[in-house]
Write a protein that holds these residues in place. Structure first.
Motif, PDB file in Angstrom:
ATOM      1  N   LYS A 185      -7.947  -8.588  -2.191  1.00 17.21           N
ATOM      2  CA  LYS A 185      -7.064  -8.471  -1.030  1.00 17.21           C
ATOM      3  C   LYS A 185      -7.863  -9.075   0.159  1.00 17.21           C
ATOM      4  CE  LYS A 185      -7.113  -4.207   0.949  1.00 17.21           C
ATOM      5  NZ  LYS A 185      -6.720  -4.015   2.593  1.00 17.21           N
ATOM      6  N   LEU A 192      -0.626  -6.339  -0.378  1.00 18.02           N
ATOM      7  CA  LEU A 192      -0.388  -5.082   0.403  1.00 18.02           C
ATOM      8  C   LEU A 192      -0.850  -3.913  -0.716  1.00 18.02           C
ATOM      9  CD1 LEU A 192       0.577  -3.141   2.596  1.00 18.02           C
ATOM     10  CD2 LEU A 192       2.669  -3.170   1.384  1.00 18.02           C
ATOM     11  N   LEU A 194      -0.965  -0.360  -1.824  1.00 15.37           N
ATOM     12  CA  LEU A 194      -0.474   0.939  -1.657  1.00 15.37           C
ATOM     13  C   LEU A 194      -1.337   2.078  -2.459  1.00 15.37           C
ATOM     14  CD1 LEU A 194       3.255   0.204  -1.562  1.00 15.37           C
ATOM     15  CD2 LEU A 194       1.823   0.325   0.454  1.00 15.37           C
ATOM     16  N   ASP A 198      -0.504   8.313  -0.564  1.00 16.83           N
ATOM     17  CA  ASP A 198       0.153   8.186   0.526  1.00 16.83           C
ATOM     18  C   ASP A 198       1.820   8.010   0.536  1.00 16.83           C
ATOM     19  OD1 ASP A 198      -2.389   7.722   1.705  1.00 16.83           O
ATOM     20  OD2 ASP A 198      -2.269   5.399   1.506  1.00 16.83           O
ATOM     21  N   ARG A 205       6.326   6.559   6.695  1.00 18.02           N
ATOM     22  CA  ARG A 205       5.501   5.768   7.151  1.00 18.02           C
ATOM     23  C   ARG A 205       5.069   4.623   6.311  1.00 18.02           C
ATOM     24  NH1 ARG A 205       0.357   9.117   6.253  1.00 18.02           N
ATOM     25  NH2 ARG A 205       0.825   8.337   4.373  1.00 18.02           N
ATOM     26  N   GLU A 206       4.893   4.853   4.921  1.00 16.65           N
ATOM     27  CA  GLU A 206       4.808   3.840   3.910  1.00 16.65           C
ATOM     28  C   GLU A 206       6.037   2.683   3.869  1.00 16.65           C
ATOM     29  OE1 GLU A 206       1.578   3.812   2.101  1.00 16.65           O
ATOM     30  OE2 GLU A 206       1.406   5.248   3.829  1.00 16.65           O
ATOM     31  N   ASP A 208       7.590   1.953   6.268  1.00 12.65           N
ATOM     32  CA  ASP A 208       7.327   1.031   7.547  1.00 12.65           C
ATOM     33  C   ASP A 208       6.245  -0.005   7.136  1.00 12.65           C
ATOM     34  OD1 ASP A 208       9.170   2.475   9.140  1.00 12.65           O
ATOM     35  OD2 ASP A 208       7.678   3.634   9.953  1.00 12.65           O
ATOM     36  N   ARG A 209       5.331   0.424   6.411  1.00 15.58           N
ATOM     37  CA  ARG A 209       4.255  -0.680   6.068  1.00 15.58           C
ATOM     38  C   ARG A 209       4.767  -1.603   5.273  1.00 15.58           C
ATOM     39  NH1 ARG A 209      -0.531   1.716   2.837  1.00 15.58           N
ATOM     40  NH2 ARG A 209      -1.363  -0.245   3.624  1.00 15.58           N
ATOM     41  N   VAL A 210       5.647  -1.190   4.213  1.00 12.69           N
ATOM     42  CA  VAL A 210       6.234  -2.124   3.191  1.00 12.69           C
ATOM     43  C   VAL A 210       7.385  -2.917   3.816  1.00 12.69           C
ATOM     44  CG1 VAL A 210       7.860  -2.357   0.945  1.00 12.69           C
ATOM     45  CG2 VAL A 210       5.857  -0.626   1.122  1.00 12.69           C
ATOM     46  N   THR A 211       8.105  -2.503   4.859  1.00 15.88           N
ATOM     47  CA  THR A 211       9.104  -3.304   5.514  1.00 15.88           C
ATOM     48  C   THR A 211       8.281  -4.391   6.478  1.00 15.88           C
ATOM     49  OG1 THR A 211       9.788  -1.753   6.848  1.00 15.88           O
ATOM     50  CG2 THR A 211      11.152  -1.852   5.168  1.00 15.88           C
ATOM     51  N   SER A 212       7.418  -4.198   6.899  1.00 16.42           N
ATOM     52  CA  SER A 212       6.655  -4.866   8.075  1.00 16.42           C
ATOM     53  C   SER A 212       6.095  -5.767   7.031  1.00 16.42           C
ATOM     54  CB  SER A 212       5.980  -4.038   9.091  1.00 16.42           C
ATOM     55  OG  SER A 212       4.462  -4.127   8.555  1.00 16.42           O
ATOM     56  N   PHE A 213       5.261  -5.530   6.144  1.00 17.05           N
ATOM     57  CA  PHE A 213       4.847  -6.434   4.977  1.00 17.05           C
ATOM     58  C   PHE A 213       5.704  -7.593   4.587  1.00 17.05           C
ATOM     59  CE2 PHE A 213       3.637  -7.482   0.529  1.00 17.05           C
ATOM     60  CZ  PHE A 213       2.471  -8.317   0.886  1.00 17.05           C
TER      61      PHE A 213
END
Ligand code: A3P
Length: 296
Positions: A185, A192, A194, A198, A205-206, A208-213
Motif C-alpha cells: 500500500k 484500497l 478494506l 469494517d 461508511r465503507e 463511501d470509501r469504495v466509491t470515492s476510491f
C-alpha cells in the motif's frame, strides 16, 4: 446439484515458498503473462476474507444500473473471474477474463502480493484488498475446506488451526498475505485496503470509501440498491452469489454463505487454543502497523 468427476483432494506443495495446490498453479505462465488493462479493477484477498462480498458490491456499483439482468443471470465467478483458477473442465480464470467485453473488468485473485501478474502494476490498475481477522478467517477457511473438493482435506479443527498458524494453507500464510499487501500500500497508492470487520460494522461508511476510491457518484436510490444487494441474507438467497451453481462444493457439509459474522471464532476456539493463538499472533504481527478487530 450434480456431482462432477473430480480426482481425489489435492495435496499442498511448496511453490516458490508459498503452500499451494496445483489447481491454482497449473496455468501459471498464462497467469503471469496476463495483460491487464488500465481500467481493470483487481479484488485481492486471502481466501475467506470477504472476496465474494466485495466482488458483488463492485459488480453492482458498475453494472446494476446499465445492465440489471447481468446480476440475475451470471454467477459471480463469471462476472468476476478468478485469475489463477484452473479446474478442468471448467474454463480457466484467464479464459473467462480474456472473453469479457464489459468494462471495467472486475478480476479476483488470492495470490500473495509478490505473485500478482506484473501488468497490474505496469498499468497502474486500481486494486481493492480485503482482509479479515485471523481467527474468523481460519474458522471460515476450515468450513470451506470441508465442503470444497478442490481444497486439501482439512482434517480436524485442532490440526487445521495448527496448520493455519504454520502457513500450511492454500495461498500460504495468512500473516504473510495480509502483511505483504499492507506493505504494498505504501508503494502503490491505487490500493484500497478494506477490513471485513469494517464492512460488517458500517456498510454505508465503507461504501463511501469504495466509491470515492473508484471515483463513482451514486444517487441515494443507487446506494440503497447496492446496500440491499450486498446484505448477507440477500446474497445467501441469491443463486448468482451463493455458489450453489458450482459443482465442486458440497453444501450438505457446509454452505458457502455460512454465517457471515464477526466473532464466530468464539464458537470454535477453546480457551487454550485462543491463548496459544494470541501468543503466536503477537510474535508474527510484532513489526506491522496493521490492526484487526476480532469482535465489533
Ligand atoms: P463465513 O464462513 O464466516 O460465513 P470469500 O468470499 O472470501 O470466500 O469469503 C466467504 C466468507 O464471507 C464467508 O464467511 C461468507 O459467509 C462471508 N460473506 C459472504 N458474503 C457476505 C455478506 N454479504 N455479508 C457478510 N459476510 C459475507
Amino acid at each position: 446439484q450434480t456431482e462432477m468427476e473430480l480426482p481425489p483432494r489435492p495435496e499442498l506443495f511448496d511453490f516458490h515458498g508459498v503452500a499451494m495446490v496445483h489447481y491454482f498453479t497449473d496455468n501459471w505462465e498464462n497467469v503471469q503473462n496476463f495483460q491487464a488493462k488500465p481500467d481493470d479493477i483487481l479484488i485481492a484477498t486471502y481466501p475467506k476474507a470477504g472476496t465474494t462480498w466485495v466482488s458483488h458490491m463492485l459488480d453492482l456499483l458498475y453494472f446494476e444500473k446499465s445492465c440489471p439482468e447481468r446480476g440475475a443471470s451470471l454467477p459471480i465467478f463469471e462476472r468476476v473471474p478468478f485469475l489463477e483458477f484452473c479446474v478442468p473442465p471448467m474454463p480457466t480464470g484467464i479464459e473467462v477474463a480474456d472473453k469479457m467485453t464489459t468494462s471495467p473488468r472486475l478480476l479476483k485473485t488470492h495470490l500473495p502480493v509478490q505473485f500478482v501478474p506484473k501488468s497490474f502494476w505496469e498499468q497502474k490498475c486500481r486494486i481493492i484488498y480485503v482482509a479479515r481477522n485471523a481467527k474468523d478467517n481460519a474458522v471460515s477457511f476450515f468450513h470451506f475446506d470441508r465442503m470444497n473438493m478442490v481444497e486439501p482435506e482439512p482434517g480436524d479443527w485442532p490440526s487445521f488451526l495448527q496448520r493455519f498458524q504454520e502457513g500450511q494453507m492454500v495461498f500460504g500464510s495468512w500473516y504473510d498475505h495480509v502483511k505483504g499487501w499492507w506493505d504494498k500500500k505504501q508503494a502503490h497508492p491505487k490500493l484500497l485496503y478494506l477490513l471485513y470487520e469494517d464492512l460488517a460494522e458500517d456498510m454505508s461508511r465503507e461504501l463511501d470509501r469504495v466509491t470515492s476510491f473508484l471515483g463513482l457518484h451514486l444517487t441515494e436510490e443507487e446506494r440503497r440498491r447496492v446496500k440491499e444487494g450486498v446484505d448477507f441474507d440477500a446474497m445467501k438467497k441469491n443463486s448468482m452469489t451463493n455458489y450453489s451453481t458450482i459443482k465442486v462444493m458440497d453444501f450438505k457439509i457446509s454452505p458457502f454463505m455460512r454465517k457471515g459474522k464477526v466473532g464466530d471464532w468464539k464458537n470454535h476456539f477453546t480457551v487454550f487454543q485462543n491463548e496459544q493463538f494470541d501468543q503466536e499472533y503477537k510474535k508474527k504481527m510484532a513489526h506491522t502497523t496493521l490492526r484487526f478487530r476480532t469482535q465489533i
